[in-house]
Design a protein around this motif. Structure first.
Motif, PDB file in Angstrom:
ATOM      1  N   VAL A 137       0.845  -1.198   0.000  1.00  0.00           N
ATOM      2  CA  VAL A 137       0.000   0.000   0.000  1.00  0.00           C
ATOM      3  C   VAL A 137       0.881   1.249   0.000  1.00  0.00           C
ATOM      4  CG1 VAL A 137      -1.643   1.346   1.384  1.00  0.00           C
ATOM      5  CG2 VAL A 137      -2.016  -1.109   1.039  1.00  0.00           C
ATOM      6  N   MET A 138       1.937   1.239   0.787  1.00  0.00           N
ATOM      7  CA  MET A 138       2.808   2.421   0.826  1.00  0.00           C
ATOM      8  C   MET A 138       3.464   2.657  -0.536  1.00  0.00           C
ATOM      9  SD  MET A 138       4.457   2.667   4.619  1.00  0.00           S
ATOM     10  CE  MET A 138       5.370   1.146   4.591  1.00  0.00           C
ATOM     11  N   ARG A 139       3.902   1.573  -1.148  1.00  0.00           N
ATOM     12  CA  ARG A 139       4.505   1.714  -2.480  1.00  0.00           C
ATOM     13  C   ARG A 139       3.521   2.313  -3.472  1.00  0.00           C
ATOM     14  NH1 ARG A 139       9.440  -0.326  -3.865  1.00  0.00           N
ATOM     15  NH2 ARG A 139      10.132  -2.123  -2.670  1.00  0.00           N
ATOM     16  N   PHE A 140       2.337   1.749  -3.485  1.00  0.00           N
ATOM     17  CA  PHE A 140       1.381   2.243  -4.477  1.00  0.00           C
ATOM     18  C   PHE A 140       0.940   3.668  -4.146  1.00  0.00           C
ATOM     19  CE2 PHE A 140      -2.689   2.260  -6.922  1.00  0.00           C
ATOM     20  CZ  PHE A 140      -2.096   2.148  -8.169  1.00  0.00           C
ATOM     21  N   ALA A 141       0.890   3.985  -2.866  1.00  0.00           N
ATOM     22  CA  ALA A 141       0.565   5.358  -2.462  1.00  0.00           C
ATOM     23  C   ALA A 141       1.618   6.310  -3.015  1.00  0.00           C
ATOM     24  CB  ALA A 141       0.492   5.448  -0.938  1.00  0.00           C
ATOM     25  N   ASN A 142       2.870   5.913  -2.910  1.00  0.00           N
ATOM     26  CA  ASN A 142       3.938   6.742  -3.475  1.00  0.00           C
ATOM     27  C   ASN A 142       3.809   6.857  -4.988  1.00  0.00           C
ATOM     28  OD1 ASN A 142       5.356   7.641  -1.225  1.00  0.00           O
ATOM     29  ND2 ASN A 142       6.452   5.683  -1.015  1.00  0.00           N
TER      30      ASN A 142
END
Ligand code: PRX
Length: 630
Positions: A119-124
């Motif tokens: 989720v953090m990756r895709f948020a970035n």
């Protein structure tokens, strides 16, 4: 039209195994409800206090009818509660998500730590495309883990997601993209359904024409060889992930900032963009997942809805993850490759909480008991229902065959607009087939006449909610007037648009939509009530009932009936069914006409579109049928 009418209430009472009551998180209804009534704000503050906030609230609620603010001035991020709270704590290696594809063995498992990182990756990645706080992102995906990742990534950065069910066509998708002003569309090349590919990206291509707000289309490419991405607007999901940084701090959101817009079809008019906010919605879905499903640490929760519906938002994604549950999702449909597939999934993964819709339950009844009997369903603890009235016949089958005459059946009444469960029977409490149950602690519901006066037990009326609740919608996007109507139709109550009746114990039976009412010779009949009577006949698998103009009675009842396997249409059977309805409800409910059919027009979420049947019957235009399944 009179708003009240008589309803017969006798029913068998079922008592789940006493161990359920002893172990139930909520305890008994009377005590819990009284605790809420004694101090409603303290009640909600206690629940909210189980979650993590960047800054606490100044006030639990502020109510200027029809506008509510909950957890005033509090700051939070829902993903900090759904992910960080677990991934950085004891649940780090607990399974958050289990995915099962169509073929056996096609599985993926994500722990809380893994989900958090994705989720953090895709948020970035979203940030990298210029998506920020308050921007709208449309998600149009099959039921794969990346769908959940996309939803949570939006919430992580304060973008407002609008998920459109993958079964909608291009024009419905276009209308939603335009209304929400979506900047990004996230999709996949294909979904898999009954062994066939559904070309989602092709539908998106069509839907973004005349949608000038769309800047980028993110495509999750599943099929090989890879679908070519042509224009510079199009980007590959995995490429984005590769290039994105791993750490992404959650955006600090105000409790009243919008979390998502979800479109729900009105019976008439264009779809309504129901707006939910970060704080209240989080508290409401967390609370109900934990206390209505009586969630325990080792539960495996399978909500069979799609994330494209509110049921998926609240009980696949936000509620269960906020509560730290293990969630099962699957792309499989209930009857492919055969009607045993879902029961094998229950056995394979040891599902403990199973949550589905009456339409699925009735379909399984039609297939016969041998399919569930072929699997070991002993892991099931709690079985739930949502979406339409669970008729007594279906309740009994579900309880006996799926729940081994032991599991509590939680028939949960709620709506896209309510965001969370509102009325049900608490785990361990006596269950009455046909009745959803009582308002849950935290909710003040009643059955009233058009003036807002409570009607006595046995008299049908309109279902209303009398006090605001945290997960209530805050507005209808671009149409606040429509929002206000919910609260100003009846005397400062929220009007749900459903007809209902209470019994002496305060159990509420939901009869169906107020707009699905048929008035025969001055008597109001809920279509659901007549359908329930028909379905309680051994020959009937499914039924839909409409009102047809009648020169003498005003309206007459026409029934469309799907027979169970092994039964043949005949004049004799029509007479039997008519008699059966007469005996179940009374002479006024007797269908004047019965037609045997092979299928019924349904929305993609499984609701029968009576208006389509009616239009066909009367040779008129059915209006907007964009939500029709087939
Ligand atoms: O008529 C009620 C019916 O579904 C409507 C809400 O539909 P939707 O916004 O699509 O949300 C469905 C999932 C929450 C309600 O107005 N409904 C929902 N649950 C029940 C129900 N009718 C009877 N019993 C239920 N348990």
């Amino acid at each position: 039209m009179a708003a009240t009418f008589d309803v017969k209430l006798e029913t068998t009472v079922y008592h789940p195994d006493p161990s359920y009551r002893e172990g139930a998180r909520m305890g008994d209804w009377e005590t819990a409800y009284q605790r809420f009534l004694d101090d409603p704000e303290a009640f909600w503050a206690d629940i909210a206090g189980e979650l993590e906030w960047f800054r606490p609230w100044e006030k639990v609620r502020e109510w200027n009818n029809p506008y509510a603010r909950w957890f005033v001035d509090a700051k939070l991020n829902i993903t900090a509660n759904c992910l960080d709270r677990h991934a950085l704590g004891d649940r780090r290696n607990k399974v958050a998500l289990i995915w099962r594809g169509e073929e056996d063995g096609n599985e993926r498992v994500l722990t809380y730590r893994q989900l958090h990182r994705q989720v953090m990756r895709f948020a970035n990645a979203l940030k990298g495309m210029g998506v920020g706080r308050g921007d709208a992102v449309c998600i149009y995906m099959p039921l794969v883990p990346e769908h959940i990742v996309a939803i949570l990534a939006c919430a992580r950065i304060g973008a407002v997601h609008t998920v459109v069910y993958g079964g909608f066509g291009a024009s419905a998708l276009n209308a939603r993209i335009r209304d929400a002003n979506a900047k990004i569309v996230i999709t996949a090349d294909v979904g898999y359904r009954r062994g066939k590919r559904v070309a989602l990206k092709t539908i998106v291509d069509e839907a973004v024409v005349n949608a000038p707000s769309v800047e980028r289309i993110v495509v999750l490419r599943r099929a090989s060889p890879h679908l070519e991405l042509y224009s510079e607007m199009e980007v590959d999901f995995h490429e984005l992930m590769k290039g994105a940084g791993l750490a992404c701090e959650p955006e600090v959101m105000d409790a009243e900032d919008p979390l998502f817009i979800l479109y729900t079809s009105g019976t008439t008019g264009p779809p309504k963009g129901i707006v939910h906010t970060c704080g209240g919605y989080m508290v409401g879905t967390y609370y109900t997942t934990k206390y209505i499903f009586d969630l325990k640490e080792n539960d495996v929760l399978w909500c069979t809805a799609d994330p494209g519906w509110i049921t998926g938002h609240s009980y696949i994604v936000y509620g269960p993850l906020a509560a730290g549950a293990t969630v099962l999702i699957t792309e499989t449909v209930p009857d492919y490759p055969d009607p045993g597939v879902w029961w094998r999934i229950v056995e394979d993964f040891g599902v403990t909480i199973f949550y589905t819709a009456p339409t699925a339950i009735r379909m399984f009844m039609k297939f016969g008991d041998e399919w569930p009997a072929a699997a070991n369903l002993e892991s099931l603890r709690i079985i739930g229902s949502v979406g339409e009235p669970l008729n007594p016949e279906a309740f009994e089958w579900y309880y006996r065959v799926i729940g081994s005459s032991a599991c509590p059946v939680v028939d949960t009444w709620w709506q896209t607009e309510t965001g969370m469960h509102m009325i049900t029977t608490l785990v361990g409490e006596p269950m009455k087939p046909g009745f959803a149950g009582r308002p849950i602690p935290g909710v003040v519901a009643d059955v009233v006449d058009r003036e807002g006066n409570p009607v006595p037990p046995g008299i049908g009326g309109l279902l209303v909610i009398k006090e605001p609740w945290p997960a209530m919608m805050r507005t209808v996007y671009n149409n606040d007037e429509r929002y206000q109507q919910y609260w100003n139709t009846i005397n400062s109550c929220y009007t749900a648009g459903d007809l209902a009746v209470k019994d002496e114990d305060g159990y509420i039976m939901v009869l169906g939509r107020a707009d699905d009412i048929i008035i025969v010779a001055g008597h109001n009949l809920g279509t659901a009530e007549v359908e329930s009577a028909l379905v309680s006949h051994e020959a009937v698998a499914e039924a839909a009932v409409i009102g047809k103009p009648d020169p003498v009675k005003g309206q007459a009842v026409k029934a469309f009936v799907i027979l169970r396997l092994g039964y043949e249409p005949s004049e004799k059977l029509k007479t039997d069914l008519t008699y059966h309805v007469r005996m179940s409800i009374g002479p006024i409910a007797m269908p004047s006409e019965i037609e045997f059919v092979q299928s019924l027009p349904k929305t993609r979420s499984g609701k029968i579109m009576r208006r389509v049947l009616k239009a066909k019957e009367m040779g008129i235009d059915p209006g907007d049928i964009s939500t029709l399944e087939e």
